[in-house]
Enzyme design. Structure first.
Site, PDB file in Angstrom:
ATOM      1  N   ASP A   1       0.838  -1.208   0.000  1.00  0.00           N
ATOM      2  CA  ASP A   1       0.000   0.000   0.000  1.00  0.00           C
ATOM      3  C   ASP A   1       0.870   1.255   0.000  1.00  0.00           C
ATOM      4  OD1 ASP A   1      -2.317  -1.595   0.125  1.00  0.00           O
ATOM      5  OD2 ASP A   1      -2.158  -1.734   2.303  1.00  0.00           O
TER       6      ASP A   1
ATOM      7  N   HIS B   1      -5.476  -3.567   5.556  1.00  0.00           N
ATOM      8  CA  HIS B   1      -4.980  -3.911   4.222  1.00  0.00           C
ATOM      9  C   HIS B   1      -6.111  -4.470   3.357  1.00  0.00           C
ATOM     10  CE1 HIS B   1      -2.151  -4.999   1.116  1.00  0.00           C
ATOM     11  NE2 HIS B   1      -2.455  -6.281   1.216  1.00  0.00           N
TER      12      HIS B   1
END
Length: 338
Positions: A173, A200
């Site tokens: 990310d 996530h």
């Protein structure tokens, strides 16, 4: 010069290809034959930080290990096949990275992987708890928002739980946020560092663009689009691969970046910071990803959320119910295991 604390940690991966420092990390990859496992093992084999690489999977590991063993770097490589060989793969390991499990197909959420991957992660982490209880455990297998609580509960069951050594690898990310911001602002991505907090999956992925170094500004509509792209970047790849899997190469890069940062810190390097999904007191979620100062024994200090914009504050508030549900789902799974 940027200070060590603010320097983008991606430098660790780039440096690992050229550094002459002699280090001796023993690293295991569980799920080493898969789409993430193979390129991740290649990046680890290429690093002078690694002295021993042990590769485990339920198929093809002897071949993957034979292939990698011909590379002219010093890490010894050995493949282990099937559950009966798993203990030997883990003995003496400093770091265990787990990308094992099934990938997403188009139309699937990360949570759709739960039933299959929860069992795989519980089985593999139980072996870690028995055979390398002191190792750093890095979980890539999705859904990370549930597989980290699963790992923690399994370690608790075995009486060897240390919250400072269990990491949900959310690095992709951050890597994506850095790449996308750099692209929009025409910056060198190696110098961009965007903290990404929360979890996530989807809207639990919270990029803190307000904390980006160097400082960047976007009009609100562009910021909303950028944030959405970071949150759904995994789906972007799943769609582009059209049934042939999910993000594997970028995930391997991000996994390697995290492992190299961790090993650097274990070797005594100071000021190593990475975001990761870990046991946390930063919110009323029992697990939450924030920037962490890494050290010889894992997490040295949780650096917390820091100052956020009202837009980011709202995203945090909206993410927490989904995060709590995913965490509870993971914990319940272990409680109900035979």
């Amino acid at each position: 010069m940027l200070s060590a604390l603010s320097r983008p940690a991606g430098a660790a991966l780039r440096r690992s290809f050229s550094t002459s420092a002699q280090n001796n990390a023993k690293v295991a990859v569980l799920g080493a034959s898969g789409g993430i496992g193979q390129p991740l093992s290649l990046l680890l084999k290429n690093s002078p930080l690694v002295s021993r690489l042990t590769l485990y999977d339920i198929a093809h590991t002897p071949g993957v290990a034979a292939d990698l063993s011909h590379i002219e770097t010093r890490a010894t490589v050995k493949g282990y096949l099937g559950p009966e060989q798993l203990p030997d793969c883990l003995k003496g390991c400093d770091v265990v990275v787990i990308p094992a499990g099934v990938p997403r197909k188009p139309g699937m959420t990360r949570d759709d992987l739960f039933n299959t991957n929860a069992t795989i992660v519980a089985t593999l982490t139980a072996a870690c708890a028995q055979h390398c209880p002191e190792a750093m455990i890095c979980i890539i297998s999705n859904p990370v928002n549930s597989t980290i609580p699963i790992t923690a509960e399994v370690f608790k069951k075995h009486g060897v739980y240390n919250p400072n050594k269990i990491f949900g690898v959310t690095t992709l990310d951050i890597v994506r946020a850095n790449a996308f911001v750099a692209e929009l602002k025409d910056l060198d991505p190696a110098r961009v560092n965007v903290p990404v907090i929360g979890g996530h999956a989807g809207k639990t992925i919270i990029p803190l663009i307000s904390q980006c170094t160097p400082k960047v500004e976007f009009p609100q509509d562009q910021l909303t689009t950028l944030t959405g792209r970071i949150q759904e970047a995994g789906t972007e790849v799943v769609k582009a691969k059209a049934g042939a899997g999910s993000a594997t190469l970028s995930m391997a890069y991000a996994g390697a970046r995290f492992v190299f940062s961790l090993v650097d810190a274990m070797n005594g390097k100071e000021g190593v910071v990475e975001c990761s999904f870990v046991k946390s007191q930063e919110t009323d979620c029992p697990y939450f990803s924030t920037p962490l100062l890494l050290g010889k024994k894992g997490i040295e200090k949780n650096l917390g959320i820091g100052k956020v914009s009202p837009f980011e504050e709202k995203m945090i508030a909206e993410a927490i119910p989904e995060l709590k549900a995913s965490i509870k789902k993971g914990e319940e799974f272990v409680k109900n295991m035979k």
